[in-house]
Design an enzyme around this catalytic site. Structure first.
Site, PDB file in Angstrom:
ATOM      1  N   TRP A 125       0.753  -1.097  -0.021  1.00 51.01           N
ATOM      2  CA  TRP A 125      -0.030   0.108   0.041  1.00 51.01           C
ATOM      3  C   TRP A 125       0.980   1.217   0.018  1.00 51.01           C
ATOM      4  O   TRP A 125       1.973   1.146   0.286  1.00 51.01           O
ATOM      5  CB  TRP A 125      -0.921   0.003   1.250  1.00 51.01           C
ATOM      6  CG  TRP A 125      -2.194   1.104   0.860  1.00 51.01           C
ATOM      7  CD1 TRP A 125      -2.234   1.948   1.605  1.00 51.01           C
ATOM      8  CD2 TRP A 125      -3.456   0.873   0.195  1.00 51.01           C
ATOM      9  NE1 TRP A 125      -3.378   2.656   0.988  1.00 51.01           N
ATOM     10  CE2 TRP A 125      -4.103   1.741   0.431  1.00 51.01           C
ATOM     11  CE3 TRP A 125      -3.566  -0.363  -0.663  1.00 51.01           C
ATOM     12  CZ2 TRP A 125      -5.355   1.943  -0.316  1.00 51.01           C
ATOM     13  CZ3 TRP A 125      -4.927  -0.184  -1.299  1.00 51.01           C
ATOM     14  CH2 TRP A 125      -5.576   1.006  -1.113  1.00 51.01           C
ATOM     15  N   ASP A 175      -0.299  11.917   0.152  1.00 53.02           N
ATOM     16  CA  ASP A 175      -1.350  12.816   0.330  1.00 53.02           C
ATOM     17  C   ASP A 175      -2.749  12.077   0.670  1.00 53.02           C
ATOM     18  O   ASP A 175      -2.357  10.822   0.784  1.00 53.02           O
ATOM     19  CB  ASP A 175      -1.739  13.742  -0.917  1.00 53.02           C
ATOM     20  CG  ASP A 175      -2.032  13.184  -2.042  1.00 53.02           C
ATOM     21  OD1 ASP A 175      -2.369  11.978  -2.012  1.00 53.02           O
ATOM     22  OD2 ASP A 175      -2.145  13.914  -3.096  1.00 53.02           O
ATOM     23  N   GLU A 178      -3.256   9.053  -1.262  1.00 54.06           N
ATOM     24  CA  GLU A 178      -2.221   8.128  -1.686  1.00 54.06           C
ATOM     25  C   GLU A 178      -1.459   8.223  -2.838  1.00 54.06           C
ATOM     26  O   GLU A 178      -1.224   7.255  -3.663  1.00 54.06           O
ATOM     27  CB  GLU A 178      -2.678   6.961  -1.167  1.00 54.06           C
ATOM     28  CG  GLU A 178      -3.203   6.312   0.242  1.00 54.06           C
ATOM     29  CD  GLU A 178      -4.366   5.977   0.567  1.00 54.06           C
ATOM     30  OE1 GLU A 178      -4.642   5.457   1.642  1.00 54.06           O
ATOM     31  OE2 GLU A 178      -5.349   5.883  -0.227  1.00 54.06           O
ATOM     32  N   GLU A 328     -18.327   6.254  -2.219  1.00 58.20           N
ATOM     33  CA  GLU A 328     -17.106   7.284  -2.207  1.00 58.20           C
ATOM     34  C   GLU A 328     -17.153   8.568  -3.348  1.00 58.20           C
ATOM     35  O   GLU A 328     -16.969   9.567  -2.758  1.00 58.20           O
ATOM     36  CB  GLU A 328     -15.910   6.344  -2.460  1.00 58.20           C
ATOM     37  CG  GLU A 328     -14.582   7.347  -2.264  1.00 58.20           C
ATOM     38  CD  GLU A 328     -13.275   6.083  -2.399  1.00 58.20           C
ATOM     39  OE1 GLU A 328     -12.573   6.056  -1.425  1.00 58.20           O
ATOM     40  OE2 GLU A 328     -13.253   5.396  -3.536  1.00 58.20           O
TER      41      GLU A 328
END
Length: 375
Positions: A125, A175, A178, A328
Site C-alpha cells: 500500500w 497525500d 495516497e 465514495e
C-alpha cells in the site's frame, strides 16, 4: 434564473428526508464499526475491506460525536490509543535514528492504515502518510472538549502521535489520496497543524512552535494567486484544501486566502454541487466525491453561506441509493472517463457504503442544524 430549491430552506417533507438520511448514516457507521472500535473504510470494497485509516476514522468519529453518539466515537478513540501505545518503541527508534543523523526509510515509518487488530497490512500500500495522526489529535480533543471528557483516557496514544509529528511533520509523504510521495502537501500540513494546535493546551511538547513553522512554510510556499495550493510550490488546487480553513484553522476564516481558496476549489472542482478531488484525477474516471462536497459545504456554512451549504447537502442526499448508502464517488461529470473501466476491472465497482461519506454528511447536516441527534 436561480433554482429556488437551492436557495430556499427545506420544507417539512425535505427536512424529514434529510433527517432520515442522517439517521441512516449513523446506523451505517455503527453497524459496521468493528467490536474493537475501528471504523472500516468501506465494509465490502475489495481494496478497503478489513482496514481502518486514521484519517477516515477520525472524520467518522467526529460525525458520530456531533450526532450525539459518545460511545461509538469513544470506542474508536480507545482503539487508536491502543494501536499507538503499541507503536511507542517504533516511534522512539525512529526519533533516535533522526538524532543520529540518519534518515529512516518510508517503509520504517508508521502506516496510514491498520488492520482491525492494529497491525500493518499484509498487502502493498501507499502507506506513509502523516495527516491521519494530526487528524486523530484534532478529533479526540474535539470529542473530549464537546462532552467534557478527560483526555488522560487516551494520553499514551496522544503522546505517541505528538512525538511522531514533532519529529516528522515536514517530511514529504503521500497525500490524502495516497499519491505523490515526493511532495509536501498543504492539506497534510493543515491536518498536522490542526492536531497540534488542538492538543497544545494538554501537552508540554513544543507543538505550537511546530505549528507556527507549518504556518510560515505554507505562507511562503503553499499559496499561489492568493489561494492555497495542492502541494508546496504548485499552483493547482485540491478538493481537500478547504479543511485547512475549517476545521483545522491553518488559514483564518474570512481571510483573503480562505476566500480565494474556496473560490478556486468551487471554480475548478465543483460541478452542480459535487466536488472533484483534482483536475488530473483518473481514479475511477475522476468522479465527484461525497465527502469533498460536504467539506466545501461545511466551510460555506461556517462562513455564513447557508444557501451554498444547503446546495451541497441536497446534492449529497440525491446520491444515496435505495438503501440509503452513500458511495465514495459518483460517475457524474467524469474528468477522465476513459480510465474508469480499468479501475472497475482492478478493484470492482466504486466503494459503497463509504463510512467517511456518511460521516461528512452528518457533519454538514449538524452544521446546518437539521439533524435530530441521538440521546
Amino acid at each position: 434564473m436561480t433554482d429556488p430549491l437551492i436557495t430556499s430552506a427545506p420544507d417539512l417533507t425535505e427536512l424529514t428526508r434529510l433527517r432520515e438520511l442522517a439517521r441512516g448514516s449513523h446506523a451505517v457507521i455503527t453497524e459496521h464499526q468493528d467490536p474493537g472500535g475501528a471504523y472500516p473504510a468501506a465494509p465490502t470494497f475489495s481494496a478497503y475491506r478489513g482496514y481502518a485509516w486514521l484519517r477516515d476514522g477520525s472524520f467518522t468519529a467526529e460525525g458520530v460525536s456531533r450526532y450525539g453518539d459518545v460511545t461509538s466515537a469513544g470506542r474508536f478513540h480507545d482503539w487508536v490509543d491502543g494501536v499507538l501505545r503499541r507503536r511507542r518503541a517504533q516511534v522512539d527508534d525512529l526519533r533516535a535514528a533522526i538524532g543520529r543523523g540518519e534518515v529512516p526509510s518510508n517503509e520504517a515509518m508508521l502506516p496510514t492504515r491498520f488492520t482491525f487488530a492494529g497491525e500493518d497490512g499484509s498487502d502493498p500500500w501507499w502507506d506513509f502518510q502523516t495527516d491521519g495522526y494530526g487528524l486523530w489529535l484534532w478529533s479526540v480533543v474535539t470529542h473530549a472538549t464537546r462532552y467534557g471528557l478527560d483526555l488522560s483516557r487516551w494520553r499514551p496514544g496522544i503522546d505517541v502521535a505528538v512525538d511522531y509529528l514533532v519529529a516528522f511533520w515536514d517530511r514529504p509523504c503521500y497525500d490524502w489520496w495516497e499519491e505523490h510521495v515526493e511532495h509536501r502537501h498543504v492539506s497534510t500540513l493543515g491536518a498536522i497543524y490542526g492536531g497540534l494546535v488542538a492538543i497544545a493546551p494538554h501537552t508540554s511538547a513544543p507543538v505550537l512552535e511546530v505549528a507556527e513553522r507549518i504556518r510560515r512554510l505554507v505562507d511562503a510556499e503553499g499559496i499561489e494567486d492568493a489561494h492555497l495550493t495542492k502541494w508546496l510550490g504548485d499552483s493547482a488546487v485540491d478538493g481537500s484544501l478547504p479543511s485547512c480553513i475549517v476545521p483545522f484553522g491553518l488559514v483564518a476564516r474570512g481571510s483573503d486566502v480562505a476566500s480565494e481558496t474556496l473560490t478556486a476549489v468551487a471554480r475548478d472542482l465543483d460541478v452542480d454541487g459535487g466536488v472533484h478531488r483534482f483536475t488530473a484525477d483518473v481514479f475511477y474516471g475522476g468522479g465527484q466525491w461525497i465527502l469533498l462536497s460536504a467539506l466545501l459545504g461545511w466551510n460555506l456554512a461556517a462562513a455564513g453561506d447557508t444557501s451554498g451549504a444547503l446546495r451541497h447537502l441536497r446534492w449529497i442526499a440525491a446520491q444515496a441509493d435505495e438503501q440509503g448508502d452513500l458511495p465514495e464517488q459518483v460517475p457524474h461529470h467524469l474528468l477522465h472517463p476513459g480510465s474508469r473501466d480499468e479501475w472497475i476491472a482492478r478493484w470492482g465497482t466504486v466503494a459503497s457504503p463509504l463510512l467517511w461519506s456518511h460521516a461528512m454528511y452528518l457533519i454538514l447536516a449538524d452544521e446546518l442544524g437539521i439533524t435530530d441527534r441521538v440521546d
